[in-house]
Design a protein around this motif. Sequence first.
Motif, PDB file in Angstrom:
ATOM      1  N   PHE A 268      48.515  61.665  29.906  1.00 54.93           N
ATOM      2  CA  PHE A 268      49.809  62.260  30.238  1.00 54.93           C
ATOM      3  C   PHE A 268      50.957  61.232  30.211  1.00 54.93           C
ATOM      4  O   PHE A 268      52.094  61.544  30.075  1.00 54.93           O
ATOM      5  N   ILE A 269      50.704  60.245  31.079  1.00 57.73           N
ATOM      6  CA  ILE A 269      51.770  59.219  31.344  1.00 57.73           C
ATOM      7  C   ILE A 269      52.160  58.639  30.022  1.00 57.73           C
ATOM      8  O   ILE A 269      53.598  58.393  29.655  1.00 57.73           O
TER       9      ILE A 269
ATOM     10  N   THR B 199      51.909  59.533  27.128  1.00 58.11           N
ATOM     11  CA  THR B 199      52.664  60.830  26.193  1.00 58.11           C
ATOM     12  C   THR B 199      54.061  60.735  26.588  1.00 58.11           C
ATOM     13  O   THR B 199      54.980  60.790  25.815  1.00 58.11           O
ATOM     14  N   ARG B 200      54.178  61.041  27.937  1.00 61.00           N
ATOM     15  CA  ARG B 200      55.611  61.017  28.232  1.00 61.00           C
ATOM     16  C   ARG B 200      56.413  59.873  28.044  1.00 61.00           C
ATOM     17  O   ARG B 200      57.460  59.685  27.845  1.00 61.00           O
TER      18      ARG B 200
ATOM     19  N   SER C  97      57.180  59.709  24.376  1.00 61.30           N
ATOM     20  CA  SER C  97      58.181  60.732  23.682  1.00 61.30           C
ATOM     21  C   SER C  97      59.479  60.601  24.694  1.00 61.30           C
ATOM     22  O   SER C  97      60.448  61.461  24.196  1.00 61.30           O
TER      23      SER C  97
ATOM     24  N   ASP D 244      60.129  61.154  27.635  1.00 64.37           N
ATOM     25  CA  ASP D 244      60.476  62.204  28.665  1.00 64.37           C
ATOM     26  C   ASP D 244      60.246  61.539  30.065  1.00 64.37           C
ATOM     27  O   ASP D 244      60.339  62.402  31.048  1.00 64.37           O
ATOM     28  N   MET D 245      59.898  60.304  30.040  1.00 66.49           N
ATOM     29  CA  MET D 245      59.582  59.774  31.512  1.00 66.49           C
ATOM     30  C   MET D 245      60.775  59.297  32.109  1.00 66.49           C
ATOM     31  O   MET D 245      61.583  58.752  31.604  1.00 66.49           O
TER      32      MET D 245
END
Length: 367
Positions: A201-202, A204-205, A208, A210-211
């Motif tokens: 999840f981290i 991917t963020r 992308s 989105d973090m």
Amino acid sequence: MAIKWINKRFKIKRSVRYSFLGATVFTLLLSYLLSLYIIGFIGQLLDSITSRGKLEYIPILIFASLAVFIVIFLLTFYLLTKRMINYFSVLSEGLGFISRGNFEYRVPVRREDELGMLARNMNKMAEQLSSQKRKEKEAEESKMNLISGVSHDLRTPLTSMIGYLDLLRKRSYIDEKEYNRFINNAFSKAQQLKKLIDDLFIYTRLTSGDMILTKQQADLRELVEQVLFEFIPIAEENHVVVRQHISIQEAAVHIDPEQVARILDNLLMNALKYSKPPKVIDVRLTSNEAFVYLTVANEGEPITKEQEIKLFDRFYKPENMDPNTHIQVGAGLGLAIARQLAEHQDGCLTLEYENGQYAFTLELPLA
């Protein structure tokens, strides 16, 4: 050649408009002069072969002069603009190749005017399309590798957890001791599964964009001591010694404490998994006028230069490096996540390796 000499002599900027204008003016002048000369020659010829008056031949001379002028004009204009017109065909053909998907084709740049600029822009467009196509292919391969890697890494703990739960469901245990062992193993696999999903999840963020980091003023020394306080009992359970070398009293940094703690935790767990006897992890915290350096060092199995370069790649696990027993193995995302988190903190994460000695260093700017 004449137009090139004029452009060079008078320093006229190369332009398709100027080229056509120059060709037109030059052709008109040349056609006019040549037609006068030819008509004059025809008139002298008529005087020599006939004694009749010239007035009778004026309509013929006018028609002949007009015809000569047009023929000379068309012929001269064609010769002067032939290369330019042919270049239009070259550009059209090149555009056709590119439009059909041949992004490796490059149009020859033969001019320094708008047509040459058009050719360069076409080549730039083809290069960008080719680069975009490669990136799309790499993204597709990356996506497939991601799915494959995640599926493989999630399947193992999930299968084990299902197996233990099935044994518990069927009451296939001898006594309470074995029952507790099944429960603990299932719980351990569930924790491993959660860790894998959290890492995915981290990552991917991060990839992308989105973090979102919550940066604040913090003391890195205090943060390191807190993380080590929680980590040392885990290290002692696995017979690993943690040696602290903190030579600074305070290290004020502008960071997201939670994410920097995650970086340090990933580095410590990586060292814990792959340390070999005497199983010692050295943690150093130093600084200079502009930066603070946090280093986690340990001794592990030797690796090749190629393996060293790939250590920060996602899902990469060196085949010759076996983790210590009873320690959960991740999906190979820990170092990749740590490096990206470091870069999001305006810092960097590097590795110094030599003969089995690993030293991962997190560099952060002082506030």
